[in-house]
Design an enzyme around this catalytic site. Structure first.
Site, PDB file in Angstrom:
ATOM      1  N   HIS A  81       0.822  -1.206   0.000  1.00  0.00           N
ATOM      2  CA  HIS A  81       0.000   0.000   0.000  1.00  0.00           C
ATOM      3  C   HIS A  81       0.857   1.258   0.000  1.00  0.00           C
ATOM      4  O   HIS A  81       1.967   1.284   0.547  1.00  0.00           O
ATOM      5  CB  HIS A  81      -0.994   0.004   1.167  1.00  0.00           C
ATOM      6  CG  HIS A  81      -0.417   0.081   2.534  1.00  0.00           C
ATOM      7  ND1 HIS A  81      -0.139   1.279   3.175  1.00  0.00           N
ATOM      8  CD2 HIS A  81      -0.075  -0.891   3.422  1.00  0.00           C
ATOM      9  CE1 HIS A  81       0.332   1.043   4.384  1.00  0.00           C
ATOM     10  NE2 HIS A  81       0.393  -0.268   4.562  1.00  0.00           N
ATOM     11  N   ASP A  83      -0.311   4.477   0.984  1.00  0.00           N
ATOM     12  CA  ASP A  83      -0.655   5.496   1.977  1.00  0.00           C
ATOM     13  C   ASP A  83       0.116   5.283   3.269  1.00  0.00           C
ATOM     14  O   ASP A  83       0.630   4.193   3.544  1.00  0.00           O
ATOM     15  CB  ASP A  83      -2.154   5.477   2.263  1.00  0.00           C
ATOM     16  CG  ASP A  83      -2.638   4.145   2.829  1.00  0.00           C
ATOM     17  OD1 ASP A  83      -2.289   3.093   2.256  1.00  0.00           O
ATOM     18  OD2 ASP A  83      -3.353   4.137   3.849  1.00  0.00           O
ATOM     19  N   GLU A 178      -5.023   1.735   2.782  1.00  0.00           N
ATOM     20  CA  GLU A 178      -4.970   0.568   3.651  1.00  0.00           C
ATOM     21  C   GLU A 178      -5.021   0.972   5.106  1.00  0.00           C
ATOM     22  O   GLU A 178      -5.630   0.287   5.943  1.00  0.00           O
ATOM     23  CB  GLU A 178      -3.694  -0.226   3.352  1.00  0.00           C
ATOM     24  CG  GLU A 178      -3.614  -1.595   4.044  1.00  0.00           C
ATOM     25  CD  GLU A 178      -3.003  -1.556   5.446  1.00  0.00           C
ATOM     26  OE1 GLU A 178      -3.073  -2.580   6.154  1.00  0.00           O
ATOM     27  OE2 GLU A 178      -2.461  -0.496   5.850  1.00  0.00           O
TER      28      GLU A 178
END
Length: 412
Positions: A81, A83, A178
């Site tokens: 992910h 983020d 996520e």
């Protein structure tokens, strides 16, 4: 000279991709797409096939076609992910290098007096002689999960630059959000086109995880009655105090700070209120499904008790499940994915550590969507805060591990 995986990691953490748990959009912050566009271009430049950037939702997809003549008919996906957690800023990350670490406390920020100490973080001493990358004490680092992104990208470059390394079909995906539990809300499994997967979103080198928490969120609202304190007798119903009473009724030993391993918890994330109204936000976690359901039921009973005590409608409770333990999906038919990871580590002289995740990953939800997806180490520690750090040698070894896993025969 920095290795390829380290160079990538340092570039990725320059991009602020902090998620926002209070946002009503997807992704929760548009700036996550900035890293997505960078990864799209990098994958394209490397020669990855079918590279696609989802402009609406921010996902990045790519494929590396098989070159093993059909020896491995099934497609394996590697997922990370983009983020970072909303807990602390991910803007203007200023990484600090500690080379040939010798077990000392590490001063992150002299002006603020922030230190990474071996007393508080004893696992530091496992990295004697290694190179560590830390924060400057004012932001998180972003190893969760930009280390995983960098390792997958380095794997892709290695395979494409060395066609003599034989492998089956490989899918790559980088996801947004996520950290706020929404990472696969809009993923296209059809576009991903994988049969099995690994998320690269764990901690120290050697970790393999196929068990995670069952998780839910809970909002408790308290409605009080506010009158002048001089006239309050038998009239006032102080919402703030009732909220505190709710919290005090929960088991004291079932808090994150008192639990480990398979032990679940009730975690109060924030509280706000006054005499008129109050609100508490909780997350509920347990690996065991029955204990998980029992925790949720206990919250309901606590609200019922306070409503009987203070009057119906005083306390309202809203619960929402977030994700479930992937063990229920991985263990029956797909435990070979865990075995492949374990064997691959041993072949690289990595000591495997199969352990439960005290959290969740995109892989947990993907496993319930039909893509069994254990989680692998990414090399970092102390995620979501200013004490986060990552070991350079661990990232390099994990990139090698992913190449080794890409060459396994899936579905033969």
């Amino acid at each position: 000279m920095a290795s390829k995986v380290t160079e990538r990691f340092l570039n990725y953490i320059k991009v602020d991709t902090r998620a926002d748990e209070n946002s009503q959009t997807f992704p929760s912050t548009e700036k996550q797409k900035n890293l997505g566009r960078i990864l799209f271009q990098e994958l394209t430049d490397l020669g990855v096939s079918d590279v696609y950037f989802d402009e609406e939702f921010g996902y990045v997809y790519g494929k590396i076609p098989a070159n093993d003549g059909g020896e491995s008919p099934k497609t394996i996906a590697f997922i990370a992910h983009m983020d970072t957690a909303p807990d602390i800023s991910g803007e203007c990350v200023n990484p600090q290098f500690v080379e040939n670490y010798q077990g000392q406390d590490i001063l992150l920020n002299g002006e603020l007096g922030i230190k990474l100490t071996t007393k508080k973080f004893p696992e530091l001493k496992e990295y004697m002689g290694k190179t560590l990358i830390t924060t400057d004490g004012t932001t998180l680092l972003g190893a969760d999960d930009k280390a995983g992104v960098a390792e997958i990208m380095t794997m892709a470059e290695t395979l494409l630059a060395h066609p003599e390394i034989k492998h089956g079909p490989i899918a790559i995906c980088f996801t947004p959000d996520e950290e706020v539990g929404c990472g696969v809300d809009h993923i296209s499994l059809e576009r991903l086109g994988a049969d099995y997967g690994y998320t690269v979103d764990g901690g120290a080198l050697g970790e393999i995880e196929y068990e995670n928490f069952n998780a839910s969120s809970c909002v408790v609202k308290v409605q009080g009655v506010n009158v002048h304190p001089g006239e309050a007798k038998n009239k006032m119903k102080n919402a703030a105090l009732i909220a505190m009473e709710f919290e005090m009724m929960l088991p004291r030993n079932e808090k994150p700070e008192y639990t480990c391993g398979y032990e679940g918890f009730y975690h109060l994330t924030d509280i706000q209120g006054n005499e008129e109204s109050a609100k508490l936000n909780y997350i509920i976690r347990d690996h065991d499904k029955e204990k998980f359901e029992a925790k949720k039921a206990y919250l309901e009973k606590t609200a019922e008790f306070l409503n009987q005590k203070y009057g119906e409608g005083t306390v309202t409770l809203m619960q929402k499940d977030s994700y479930y333990n992937m063990k229920e999906k991985v263990e029956p038919e797909y435990y070979f994915l865990v075995e492949y990871a374990k064997t691959s580590m041993e072949e690289l002289d990595i000591v495997p550590r199969i352990q439960p995740i005290r959290g969740g990953t995109d892989g947990a939800r993907l496993s319930y969507m039909g893509l069994p997806c254990p989680n692998l180490c990414a090399g970092g520690h102390n995620f979501h805060g200013r004490y986060e750090y990552v070991c350079v040698e661990s990232m390099e070894k994990i990139a090698e591990l992913l190449v080794k896993l890409a060459c396994r025969k899936y579905g033969k």
